[in-house]
Design a protein around this motif. Structure first.
Motif, PDB file in Angstrom:
ATOM      1  N   ALA A  38      31.734 125.090  86.862  1.00  0.00           N
ATOM      2  CA  ALA A  38      30.783 125.012  87.979  1.00  0.00           C
ATOM      3  C   ALA A  38      29.980 123.718  87.907  1.00  0.00           C
ATOM      4  O   ALA A  38      29.745 123.060  88.937  1.00  0.00           O
ATOM      5  N   GLN A  39      29.554 123.330  86.709  1.00  0.00           N
ATOM      6  CA  GLN A  39      28.819 122.072  86.545  1.00  0.00           C
ATOM      7  C   GLN A  39      29.703 120.885  86.933  1.00  0.00           C
ATOM      8  O   GLN A  39      29.237 119.947  87.593  1.00  0.00           O
ATOM      9  N   ALA A  40      30.969 120.927  86.506  1.00  0.00           N
ATOM     10  CA  ALA A  40      31.881 119.825  86.818  1.00  0.00           C
ATOM     11  C   ALA A  40      32.127 119.745  88.322  1.00  0.00           C
ATOM     12  O   ALA A  40      32.180 118.637  88.884  1.00  0.00           O
ATOM     13  N   GLN A  41      32.261 120.879  88.972  1.00  0.00           N
ATOM     14  CA  GLN A  41      32.456 120.875  90.419  1.00  0.00           C
ATOM     15  C   GLN A  41      31.217 120.333  91.129  1.00  0.00           C
ATOM     16  O   GLN A  41      31.329 119.562  92.089  1.00  0.00           O
ATOM     17  N   THR A  42      30.045 120.721  90.645  1.00  0.00           N
ATOM     18  CA  THR A  42      28.802 120.203  91.229  1.00  0.00           C
ATOM     19  C   THR A  42      28.715 118.698  91.042  1.00  0.00           C
ATOM     20  O   THR A  42      28.352 117.955  91.969  1.00  0.00           O
ATOM     21  N   GLU A  43      29.067 118.231  89.849  1.00  0.00           N
ATOM     22  CA  GLU A  43      29.046 116.799  89.561  1.00  0.00           C
ATOM     23  C   GLU A  43      30.070 116.063  90.434  1.00  0.00           C
ATOM     24  O   GLU A  43      29.789 114.975  90.954  1.00  0.00           O
ATOM     25  N   ARG A  70      30.980 128.309  83.412  1.00  0.00           N
ATOM     26  CA  ARG A  70      29.731 127.585  83.637  1.00  0.00           C
ATOM     27  C   ARG A  70      29.997 126.076  83.635  1.00  0.00           C
ATOM     28  O   ARG A  70      29.515 125.346  84.502  1.00  0.00           O
ATOM     29  N   LYS A  71      30.803 125.616  82.683  1.00  0.00           N
ATOM     30  CA  LYS A  71      31.147 124.192  82.622  1.00  0.00           C
ATOM     31  C   LYS A  71      31.946 123.767  83.847  1.00  0.00           C
ATOM     32  O   LYS A  71      31.740 122.662  84.377  1.00  0.00           O
ATOM     33  N   ARG A  83      28.666 115.738  93.864  1.00  0.00           N
ATOM     34  CA  ARG A  83      27.612 114.716  93.876  1.00  0.00           C
ATOM     35  C   ARG A  83      28.220 113.314  93.892  1.00  0.00           C
ATOM     36  O   ARG A  83      27.811 112.450  94.670  1.00  0.00           O
ATOM     37  N   GLU A  98      31.358 130.696  79.321  1.00  0.00           N
ATOM     38  CA  GLU A  98      30.935 129.318  79.030  1.00  0.00           C
ATOM     39  C   GLU A  98      31.809 128.318  79.779  1.00  0.00           C
ATOM     40  O   GLU A  98      31.318 127.354  80.371  1.00  0.00           O
TER      41      GLU A  98
END
Length: 107
Positions: free
Chosen positions: A83-88, A80-81, A91, A77
Motif C-alpha cells: 500500500a505504501q509503495a502504491q501510494t508512493e 502494508r508495504k 505520488r 506487513e
C-alpha cells in the motif's frame, strides 16, 4: 501329501466342513489365556504409546498454529508495504504529470 488329498476328498464327499466342539483339540483355553495376557499387558503399553502420540500431535498442531500466526503477520506487513509503495507510485506519477504539464505550458 496323499493323506491330505484323501482327507480333503473325504471332507468334500461328506458334505463340507464341520465344527469341532472338543475344547482340548481346538486350543480354546490356550487362546483365551494368550488373548487375556495380551489384553492385560498390552493395554498399558498401548495406552502409553497412544498418549505419547497424542502429545506429539498436539505439539505439531501448536507449532502449525504458531507458523500460521507468523505467516499472517508477515502477510499483513507485506500488504502494508505494498500500500505504501502504491501510494508512493501515485505520488511520483502525479509529480511527473505536473512536471510534464509545467514543461508543456512553458513551451
Amino acid at each position: 501329501m496323499g493323506t491330505l488329498i484323501l482327507l480333503t476328498a473325504e471332507a468334500a464327499h461328506e458334505g463340507g466342513f464341520g465344527l469341532n466342539f472338543n475344547i482340548l483339540e481346538t486350543n480354546i483355553i490356550n487362546l483365551a489365556i494368550v488373548i487375556g495376557v495380551l489384553v492385560y499387558f498390552g493395554r498399558n503399553i498401548l495406552g502409553k504409546i497412544l498418549a505419547d502420540r497424542r502429545s506429539q500431535i498436539e505439539q505439531a498442531i501448536q507449532e502449525a498454529e504458531g507458523r500460521v500466526k507468523e505467516a499472517a503477520a508477515a502477510l499483513a506487513e507485506q500488504q502494508r508495504k505494498l500500500a505504501q509503495a502504491q501510494t508512493e507510485a501515485q505520488r511520483i506519477k502525479a509529480n511527473a504529470e505536473a512536471s510534464q504539464t509545467a514543461i508543456g505550458s512553458t513551451r
